[in-house]
Design a protein around this motif. Structure first.
Motif, PDB file in Angstrom:
ATOM      1  N   ALA A  10       0.809  -1.336   0.124  1.00  0.00           N
ATOM      2  CA  ALA A  10      -0.017   0.062   0.004  1.00  0.00           C
ATOM      3  C   ALA A  10       0.787   1.251   0.018  1.00  0.00           C
ATOM      4  O   ALA A  10       0.679   2.294  -0.721  1.00  0.00           O
ATOM      5  CB  ALA A  10      -1.088  -0.134   1.200  1.00  0.00           C
ATOM      6  N   THR A 106       2.175   2.872   9.034  1.00  0.00           N
ATOM      7  CA  THR A 106       2.511   1.559   9.332  1.00  0.00           C
ATOM      8  C   THR A 106       3.777   1.475  10.298  1.00  0.00           C
ATOM      9  O   THR A 106       4.394   2.508  10.387  1.00  0.00           O
ATOM     10  CB  THR A 106       3.189   0.865   7.801  1.00  0.00           C
ATOM     11  OG1 THR A 106       4.321   1.339   7.577  1.00  0.00           O
ATOM     12  CG2 THR A 106       2.040   0.849   6.785  1.00  0.00           C
ATOM     13  N   HIS A 204      -8.273  -6.917   6.124  1.00  0.00           N
ATOM     14  CA  HIS A 204      -7.178  -7.597   6.304  1.00  0.00           C
ATOM     15  C   HIS A 204      -6.343  -6.976   7.427  1.00  0.00           C
ATOM     16  O   HIS A 204      -5.597  -7.472   8.010  1.00  0.00           O
ATOM     17  CB  HIS A 204      -6.197  -7.153   5.232  1.00  0.00           C
ATOM     18  CG  HIS A 204      -5.906  -5.656   4.999  1.00  0.00           C
ATOM     19  ND1 HIS A 204      -6.670  -4.629   4.799  1.00  0.00           N
ATOM     20  CD2 HIS A 204      -4.647  -5.107   5.489  1.00  0.00           C
ATOM     21  CE1 HIS A 204      -6.102  -3.797   4.549  1.00  0.00           C
ATOM     22  NE2 HIS A 204      -4.977  -3.853   5.208  1.00  0.00           N
ATOM     23  N   ARG A 205      -7.050  -5.870   8.148  1.00  0.00           N
ATOM     24  CA  ARG A 205      -6.525  -5.235   9.234  1.00  0.00           C
ATOM     25  C   ARG A 205      -6.267  -6.016  10.796  1.00  0.00           C
ATOM     26  O   ARG A 205      -7.173  -6.913  10.806  1.00  0.00           O
ATOM     27  CB  ARG A 205      -7.074  -3.928   9.755  1.00  0.00           C
ATOM     28  CG  ARG A 205      -7.050  -2.831   8.867  1.00  0.00           C
ATOM     29  CD  ARG A 205      -7.557  -1.382   9.433  1.00  0.00           C
ATOM     30  NE  ARG A 205      -7.076  -0.466   8.576  1.00  0.00           N
ATOM     31  CZ  ARG A 205      -6.304   0.324   8.623  1.00  0.00           C
ATOM     32  NH1 ARG A 205      -5.191   0.045   9.561  1.00  0.00           N
ATOM     33  NH2 ARG A 205      -5.958   1.553   7.796  1.00  0.00           N
ATOM     34  N   THR A 277     -14.856  -2.916   3.068  1.00  0.00           N
ATOM     35  CA  THR A 277     -13.375  -2.951   3.198  1.00  0.00           C
ATOM     36  C   THR A 277     -13.009  -2.217   4.589  1.00  0.00           C
ATOM     37  O   THR A 277     -13.700  -1.473   5.152  1.00  0.00           O
ATOM     38  CB  THR A 277     -12.610  -1.868   2.233  1.00  0.00           C
ATOM     39  OG1 THR A 277     -11.305  -2.307   2.250  1.00  0.00           O
ATOM     40  CG2 THR A 277     -12.857  -0.634   2.418  1.00  0.00           C
ATOM     41  N   ASP A 278     -11.789  -2.696   5.208  1.00  0.00           N
ATOM     42  CA  ASP A 278     -11.388  -2.068   6.397  1.00  0.00           C
ATOM     43  C   ASP A 278     -10.065  -1.311   6.393  1.00  0.00           C
ATOM     44  O   ASP A 278      -9.425  -0.972   6.892  1.00  0.00           O
ATOM     45  CB  ASP A 278     -11.213  -3.116   7.482  1.00  0.00           C
ATOM     46  CG  ASP A 278     -10.139  -4.180   7.108  1.00  0.00           C
ATOM     47  OD1 ASP A 278      -9.460  -4.388   5.837  1.00  0.00           O
ATOM     48  OD2 ASP A 278     -10.014  -5.319   8.135  1.00  0.00           O
ATOM     49  N   SER A 279      -9.822  -1.051   4.851  1.00  0.00           N
ATOM     50  CA  SER A 279      -8.735  -0.374   4.427  1.00  0.00           C
ATOM     51  C   SER A 279      -8.913   1.018   4.129  1.00  0.00           C
ATOM     52  O   SER A 279      -9.640   1.337   3.158  1.00  0.00           O
ATOM     53  CB  SER A 279      -8.117  -1.057   3.247  1.00  0.00           C
ATOM     54  OG  SER A 279      -7.165  -0.221   2.587  1.00  0.00           O
TER      55      SER A 279
END
Length: 363
Positions: A10, A106, A204-205, A277-279
């Motif tokens: 990302a 991140t 995906h988190r 999504t969780d993004s």
């Protein structure tokens, strides 16, 4: 010299528009990788048009993707060891007026910031200032942003609210959006996309995948309430938990797919009837095209699309079901493309004397 430090796919996608604009102006730069993601990042680098990394700081956990806190700690020690061994050498090699650029929220963002500080050069943070207001959600990303906000020198904020969060910091620059806007526009070109009959799902988190009850409830709600088949994209971290749950529950509407090349993903995104999504990055990308989006998070530091094309679930399953039943009402047409955040960042670096176009170097 501009030095990008990144470690996830990302991050690479979101700095790519900045790098493309540097290339167009003949401005030199380096990119250093921590391989927080391994296989997917190695694949993405040439797909995005990057050269081979100038420095490989670490390589995941023994060359594999990080899948547990223990592996993350081992990887962090690898980054620290690299820093101890190499920072003094690199400090002598870097030309004057160099800058380290990090992105997002991140662990690489945090570690890259401290590497820049040890190199004694300014650190510029792209996508700075976003806050959820709750350090527990998303975890650890909210803490990562707060740490970098304290130690970076230049803050490229995508929203006015993000700028207000850093009001006490000097050198805050409003970029009128996230570089994700440029990433999807660059990948999409001028072609229109026809809406197909499927929903696109990306979950995906860490805070989601590490909660088995939430994973079970969410996948069951999606399967039971979606009027359309669901294409679920997984990465190395999320695949095992999601595929196991789908099999155990006997769910039938999901087609599980590996991560796509970014241009292929943008094509799938634009064709989808809706997105779950969780993004934060996918939320931003979907908002560029006004695609109905359910942001499946407790809270979100990103406001793109919320209140127009996007709905925040708060992890409430009834909100998920309601969105699936009425997704098309959230589609927004004729979204204003606005200014280019990547152009703003490059022009600011030039104005600061941290970057010089080729003709300036020759004169």
């Amino acid at each position: 010299m501009i030095v990008f430090i990144y470690g996830t796919t990302a991050e690479a996608i979101k700095i790519a528009p900045v790098i493309r604009r540097l290339n167009a102006k003949g401005i030199p730069y380096q990119h250093w990788v921590t391989q927080q993601h391994t296989d997917s990042l190695r694949k993405a680098i040439p797909e995005l048009g990057f050269t081979s990394p100038d420095e490989t700081i670490a390589n995941g956990f023994r060359g594999k993707p990080l899948k547990s806190p223990r592996q993350m700690i081992s990887w962090i020690f690898d980054v620290v060891r690299w820093s101890v061994r190499n920072v003094r050498r690199i400090r002598k090699e870097l030309p004057p007026n160099s800058v380290v650029v990090v992105h997002g929220d991140t662990m690489t963002t945090v570690l890259g910031t401290f590497i820049g500080r040890r190199l004694k050069v300014p650190v510029a943070h792209i996508e700075a200032g976003l806050r959820s207001g709750d350090w527990r959600h998303p975890f650890p990303e909210e803490l990562d942003r707060r740490i970098v906000g304290r130690f970076a020198h230049i803050h490229y904020v995508p929203t006015e609210e993000a700028g207000r969060n850093l009001a006490k910091r000097p050198e805050v620059v409003f970029t009128h959006g996230n570089t994700a806007k440029d990433a999807v526009r660059d990948a999409a070109g001028d072609s229109d996309a026809a809406v197909e009959s499927f929903g696109l799902v990306l979950l995906h988190r860490f805070e989601f995948i590490s909660n088995p009850q939430l994973v079970t409830e969410t996948l069951r709600t999606l399967d039971g309430n979606s009027p359309l088949p669901l294409r679920l994209i997984v990465d190395a971290y999320s695949r095992d938990a999601i595929e196991k749950t789908i099999a155990e529950l006997g769910l039938s509407k999901f087609t599980v797919m590996p991560k796509l090349e970014h241009s292929q993903f943008v094509a799938a995104l634009r064709s989808a009837s809706f997105v779950v999504t969780d993004s934060g990055g996918i939320q931003q990308e979907a908002a560029v095209f006004g695609i109905p989006t359910l942001v499946h998070r407790k809270v979100s530091e990103s406001r793109e699309g919320i209140g127009t094309s996007a709905v925040l679930s708060g992890w409430d399953q009834s909100t998920v079901a309601e969105f699936l039943a009425n997704a098309d009402r959230y589609r927004v047409l004729d979204v204003d493309p606005g200014l280019s955040p990547s152009d703003i960042i490059v022009e600011d670096l030039i104005a600061r004397g941290l970057a010089a176009p080729a003709q300036s170097l020759e004169s």
